[in-house]
Scaffold this active site. Structure first.
Site, PDB file in Angstrom:
ATOM      1  CE  LYS A 111      -7.653 -18.148 -19.367  1.00  0.00           C
ATOM      2  NZ  LYS A 111      -7.214 -18.085 -20.809  1.00  0.00           N
ATOM      3  CG  HIS A 123       0.964 -12.725  -1.194  1.00  0.00           C
ATOM      4  ND1 HIS A 123       0.510 -13.123   0.038  1.00  0.00           N
ATOM      5  CD2 HIS A 123       2.295 -12.905  -1.168  1.00  0.00           C
ATOM      6  CE1 HIS A 123       1.516 -13.520   0.778  1.00  0.00           C
ATOM      7  NE2 HIS A 123       2.618 -13.410   0.063  1.00  0.00           N
ATOM      8  CE1 TYR A 147      -8.716 -11.480 -26.269  1.00  0.00           C
ATOM      9  CE2 TYR A 147      -9.620  -9.780 -24.840  1.00  0.00           C
ATOM     10  CZ  TYR A 147      -9.707 -10.552 -25.983  1.00  0.00           C
ATOM     11  OH  TYR A 147     -10.783 -10.412 -26.840  1.00  0.00           O
ATOM     12  CB  SER A 165       5.935  -7.511  -5.363  1.00  0.00           C
ATOM     13  OG  SER A 165       6.179  -8.488  -4.380  1.00  0.00           O
ATOM     14  CB  SER A 183       9.439  -5.074  -7.047  1.00  0.00           C
ATOM     15  OG  SER A 183       9.731  -6.219  -6.288  1.00  0.00           O
ATOM     16  NE  ARG A 200      11.609  -1.422 -10.809  1.00  0.00           N
ATOM     17  CZ  ARG A 200      12.557  -1.682  -9.901  1.00  0.00           C
ATOM     18  NH1 ARG A 200      13.601  -0.885  -9.791  1.00  0.00           N
ATOM     19  NH2 ARG A 200      12.458  -2.732  -9.107  1.00  0.00           N
TER      20      ARG A 200
END
Length: 202
Positions: A111, A123, A147, A165, A183, A200
């Site tokens: 969007k 993916h 948002y 990912s 990732s 992380r």
């Protein structure tokens, strides 16, 4: 006896779709199982475009030469340039621009996003309010967290960046050119060019 207005409207819509499909076919668009494909009055196609079954085109869609739209995709307010692959199961919302040779495929939603030349979103990702540079690779499960509950914010991803990912990009944020994210990272600060961004929980 009352007229069945809903039935009349459904029949009129069916006939209008037949007209639009026949028009596209006559101009060389390869509609596979055309009875399952739904077009808008302003849908435009370039040369050698293929559309697989069960695709819906909302208003304001332009598709460039040699692009391929795979099944179960829903597209509106989008410009698709040349040699682009979309879907299956892609959701392209208003303000999306896919540049030449891009791929936005399995279960990806976009969007208000520009995807640069030769970039891939392959993916299970949401890319909203974003600019993605050329030759970037967006890993599976990437989300631009655009948002904050009140306002929408922008994400910038530089040319040749590699987004690992399951990365959450908390906008406003920028990932630089030739940069990477590890990732599973939550990125809340800008990642400089050619750097590795990690975020992380221990």
């Amino acid at each position: 006896m009352k007229r069945n207005n809903k039935l009349n409207k459904a029949n009129a819509y069916r006939l209008s779709q037949e007209v639009l499909r026949n028009k596209a076919l006559s101009r060389g668009v390869n509609l596979i199982a055309p009875e399952t494909i739904f077009l808008s009055n302003d849908t435009t196609f370039g040369k050698n475009v293929t559309v697989e079954p069960y695709v819906v085109f909302g208003p304001k869609v332009k598709i460039g030469d040699k692009s391929y739209i795979k099944s179960f995709s829903h597209i509106e307010g989008t410009e698709i340039k040349k040699n682009v692959i979309v879907g299956p199961y892609a959701r392209l919302r208003s303000g999306t621009i896919l540049d030449n040779n891009t791929k936005v495929v399995n279960f990806v939603e976009t969007k208000k996003t520009n995807i640069g030349i030769n970039s891939k979103v392959n993916h299970l990702s949401y890319i909203g309010d974003a600019d993605v540079g050329s030759e970037a690779n967006i890993g599976a499960g990437t989300i631009t967290c655009n948002y904050d509950g009140v306002f929408k914010h922008k994400t910038e991803i530089g040319a040749r960046a590699c987004i690992g990912s399951n990365t959450m990009l908390v906008a406003p944020v920028r990932v630089g050119m030739d940069a990477m994210t590890g990732s599973g990272s939550i990125i809340t600060k800008d990642v400089p060019d050619e750097a590795l961004g990690l975020g992380r929980a221990k």
